[in-house]
Scaffold this active site. Structure first.
Site, PDB file in Angstrom:
ATOM      1  CB  THR A 133      -0.820  -0.016   1.295  1.00  0.00           C
ATOM      2  OG1 THR A 133      -1.570  -1.204   1.246  1.00  0.00           O
ATOM      3  CG2 THR A 133      -1.731   1.157   1.407  1.00  0.00           C
ATOM      4  CG  ASN A 140      -0.026  -6.439   8.842  1.00  0.00           C
ATOM      5  OD1 ASN A 140      -0.655  -5.684   8.105  1.00  0.00           O
ATOM      6  ND2 ASN A 140       1.292  -6.507   8.829  1.00  0.00           N
TER       7      ASN A 140
END
Length: 405
Positions: free
Chosen positions: A189, A400
């Protein structure tokens, strides 16, 4: 935990004539920090852009593409963090347009002259009303503060500059980027923005941006996940006073291309250096391949291998994992007896197996370093490519697992 990466000082980042930068707090992020960035451009500019190839591309990516296709002079970029506005369907596109309309009203331009960008959590509605309410309150800042405002899981703001002399004029380039996880082409990202006061025709600039992306933002991987929101946008304001470049044959085109590519590579490598939980920067250099595509194919097989990446995290010279990745890269006619593999300057493998002179101690010495190059000589052509990655740590899982908390 970033690998040899520090935030740039304000004095090292150059201002760009024709560009103003503002940040503000919309309250999207729970941390109470700046989470929107408004970049205002002069009316005359060339814009080059490369976007994610993920089929679930985010609403702002779709709108930005539409606005660029409208051939408006672009007047502003609006960037929010904390929410990706991806997986949000028509409502997401409508929300992105509402934000563009609000920026356009504030700047007295058309909504099609505004490019929206978002980064953050996927599958959550964009709080457009918060962004719209915050826009009149944005404050002018230095580039380093804008780099901080677009961060998500980044630990270090990413900003860099270059200056070259063209036609006797100083020509400036400044860029900011964000990214640390969900990094893999096409693109990674990540968001990347570069601005220059160079003067260059739109078609030429667009191709230079594509070329720069291929060897930078499209040559990195942290975890093999291609995001829904990836965008690399470069704006040339034409304010430097140099003669405008109209074709690739222009003698000054190479200097502009080199500065753009070099800056893009520094920003892309900064993303890998700041990879979530990273402790090592790994360059995979593949040479003497049939084609560049083949070299990249082998490079990525190594760079995205969890077994290779975890071995590097442990500083464990379990280098058979590299050979394994080369073997499954998909080169059907690869002659493994002809290739050579180096770890740093240490020859690890040749003639289809372990090099006669290789020792565990030599391999261990390289594995203990923070920046490591793996070189694969395929010995089947003249093409080459470099891919950049990092190790894979326990902290990556923790980051995460806790991302939305």
């Amino acid at each position: 935990m970033a690998v040899n990466l520090q935030a740039a000082a304000d004095k090292d980042i150059l201002s760009i004539d024709g560009v103003q930068v503002y940040v503000g707090q919309a309250g999207i992020k729970k941390t109470g920090r700046d989470d929107i960035t408004l970049i205002v451009l002069n009316s005359a500019n060339s814009v080059g852009a490369v976007f994610t190839q993920n089929r679930f591309c985010a609403a702002p990516v779709q709108i930005a593409k539409q606005h660029l296709a409208g051939h408006y002079p672009i007047r502003a970029l609006i960037i929010n963090t904390g929410n990706a506005n991806a997986g949000t369907g028509k409502k997401g596109r409508d929300d992105a347009l509402l934000v563009c309309q609000s920026v356009a009203k504030q700047l007295s331009c058309a909504p099609g002259q505004v490019l929206p960008f978002s980064t953050g959590v996927i599958l959550e509605p964009l709080p457009a009303e918060k962004i719209i309410a915050a826009l009149p309150k944005v404050k002018p800042v230095h580039w380093t503060q804008a780099a901080a405002a677009i961060m998500t899981t980044d630990t270090v703001p990413k900003a860099a500059s270059r200056q070259v002399i063209i036609d006797g004029k100083p020509v400036r380039f400044t860029g900011i980027a964000k990214g640390a996880g969900m990094i893999h082409p096409n693109m990674a990202t990540m968001l990347g923005f570069i601005f220059t006061d160079a003067a260059i025709a739109q078609p030429v600039w667009q191709q230079l941006v594509r070329d720069a992306a291929q060897t930078s933002f499209n040559a990195i991987t942290v975890d093999g996940d291609t995001s829904t929101n990836d965008s690399f946008v470069a704006v040339a304001t034409g304010k430097s006073g140099m003669t405008k470049i109209q074709s690739f044959d222009d003698a000054n085109c190479a200097a502009v291309a080199a500065a753009l590519s070099d800056l893009a590579l520094e920003l892309a490598q900064a993303i890998v250096r700041d990879g979530e939980g990273a402790s090592k920067l790994i360059t995979v250099s593949v040479k003497n391949a049939h084609t560049v595509a083949e070299a990249r194919q082998v490079g990525y097989a190594i760079a995205r291998s969890p077994l290779v990446k975890t071995a590097f995290y442990a500083s464990d010279p379990n280098l058979g994992r590299i050979l394994c990745a080369i073997g499954y890269a998909g080169i059907a006619d690869l002659d493994t007896d002809k290739l050579k593999v180096y770890l740093g300057s240490v020859l690890v493998a040749e003639n289809g197996g372990r090099a006669a002179g290789y020792t565990e101690e030599a391999g261990q010495a390289v594995m203990n370093e923070a920046e490591i190059t793996i070189t694969v000589d395929l010995n089947r052509g003249i093409a080459a490519a470099e891919i950049y990655t990092c190790d894979l740590s326990k902290e990556y899982v923790a980051i995460n697992a806790d991302y939305r908390s």
